[in-house]
Design a protein around this motif. Sequence first.
Motif, PDB file in Angstrom:
ATOM      1  N   TRP A  20       0.817  -1.219   0.000  1.00  0.00           N
ATOM      2  CA  TRP A  20       0.000   0.000   0.000  1.00  0.00           C
ATOM      3  C   TRP A  20       0.845   1.260   0.000  1.00  0.00           C
ATOM      4  O   TRP A  20       0.550   2.210  -0.719  1.00  0.00           O
ATOM      5  CB  TRP A  20      -0.967   0.009   1.192  1.00  0.00           C
ATOM      6  N   ARG A  21       1.913   1.297   0.803  1.00  0.00           N
ATOM      7  CA  ARG A  21       2.726   2.511   0.907  1.00  0.00           C
ATOM      8  C   ARG A  21       3.362   2.859  -0.446  1.00  0.00           C
ATOM      9  O   ARG A  21       3.308   4.007  -0.887  1.00  0.00           O
ATOM     10  CB  ARG A  21       3.811   2.335   1.967  1.00  0.00           C
ATOM     11  N   PHE A  24       0.758   4.254  -2.837  1.00  0.00           N
ATOM     12  CA  PHE A  24       0.408   5.648  -2.558  1.00  0.00           C
ATOM     13  C   PHE A  24       1.523   6.590  -2.994  1.00  0.00           C
ATOM     14  O   PHE A  24       1.261   7.649  -3.570  1.00  0.00           O
ATOM     15  CB  PHE A  24       0.086   5.832  -1.077  1.00  0.00           C
ATOM     16  N   SER A  33       0.378  12.526   4.575  1.00  0.00           N
ATOM     17  CA  SER A  33      -0.894  11.797   4.491  1.00  0.00           C
ATOM     18  C   SER A  33      -0.664  10.299   4.611  1.00  0.00           C
ATOM     19  O   SER A  33      -1.427   9.594   5.290  1.00  0.00           O
ATOM     20  CB  SER A  33      -1.592  12.111   3.168  1.00  0.00           C
ATOM     21  N   ILE A  34       0.386   9.813   3.990  1.00  0.00           N
ATOM     22  CA  ILE A  34       0.730   8.392   4.082  1.00  0.00           C
ATOM     23  C   ILE A  34       1.042   8.033   5.528  1.00  0.00           C
ATOM     24  O   ILE A  34       0.591   7.000   6.037  1.00  0.00           O
ATOM     25  CB  ILE A  34       1.912   8.058   3.154  1.00  0.00           C
ATOM     26  N   LEU A  37      -2.141   7.698   7.409  1.00  0.00           N
ATOM     27  CA  LEU A  37      -2.880   6.492   7.032  1.00  0.00           C
ATOM     28  C   LEU A  37      -2.249   5.220   7.600  1.00  0.00           C
ATOM     29  O   LEU A  37      -2.940   4.221   7.809  1.00  0.00           O
ATOM     30  CB  LEU A  37      -2.947   6.375   5.507  1.00  0.00           C
ATOM     31  N   GLU A  38      -0.960   5.284   7.846  1.00  0.00           N
ATOM     32  CA  GLU A  38      -0.247   4.100   8.316  1.00  0.00           C
ATOM     33  C   GLU A  38      -0.878   3.515   9.577  1.00  0.00           C
ATOM     34  O   GLU A  38      -0.857   2.303   9.794  1.00  0.00           O
ATOM     35  CB  GLU A  38       1.212   4.459   8.571  1.00  0.00           C
ATOM     36  N   ALA A  40      -3.908   3.129  10.165  1.00  0.00           N
ATOM     37  CA  ALA A  40      -5.112   2.376   9.833  1.00  0.00           C
ATOM     38  C   ALA A  40      -4.821   1.131   8.993  1.00  0.00           C
ATOM     39  O   ALA A  40      -5.717   0.342   8.731  1.00  0.00           O
ATOM     40  CB  ALA A  40      -6.089   3.280   9.079  1.00  0.00           C
ATOM     41  N   ILE A  41      -3.588   0.966   8.580  1.00  0.00           N
ATOM     42  CA  ILE A  41      -3.210  -0.164   7.735  1.00  0.00           C
ATOM     43  C   ILE A  41      -2.681  -1.293   8.624  1.00  0.00           C
ATOM     44  O   ILE A  41      -2.144  -1.071   9.698  1.00  0.00           O
ATOM     45  CB  ILE A  41      -2.130   0.275   6.707  1.00  0.00           C
TER      46      ILE A  41
END
Length: 55
Positions: A20-21, A24, A33-34, A37-38, A40-41
């Motif tokens: 995912w990283r 993105f 932003s990444i 979000l981390e 929630a991953i």
Amino acid sequence: MSTQEAQALIDSMLGVVKGWREFFVSHNVEIRSIDMLEQAILLDCFYRTEPVEAL
């Protein structure tokens, strides 16, 4: 669904989530932003293949 089919599906899904990283970043999402979000991953420990030792 057989056990083998289920495992293949799970492995495929994990392959997508695990990258995912990089996905993105390649789509120019801002690093801040990444980083947000981390949280929630799925954590790396989700990908364990060995059993966890009992405490």
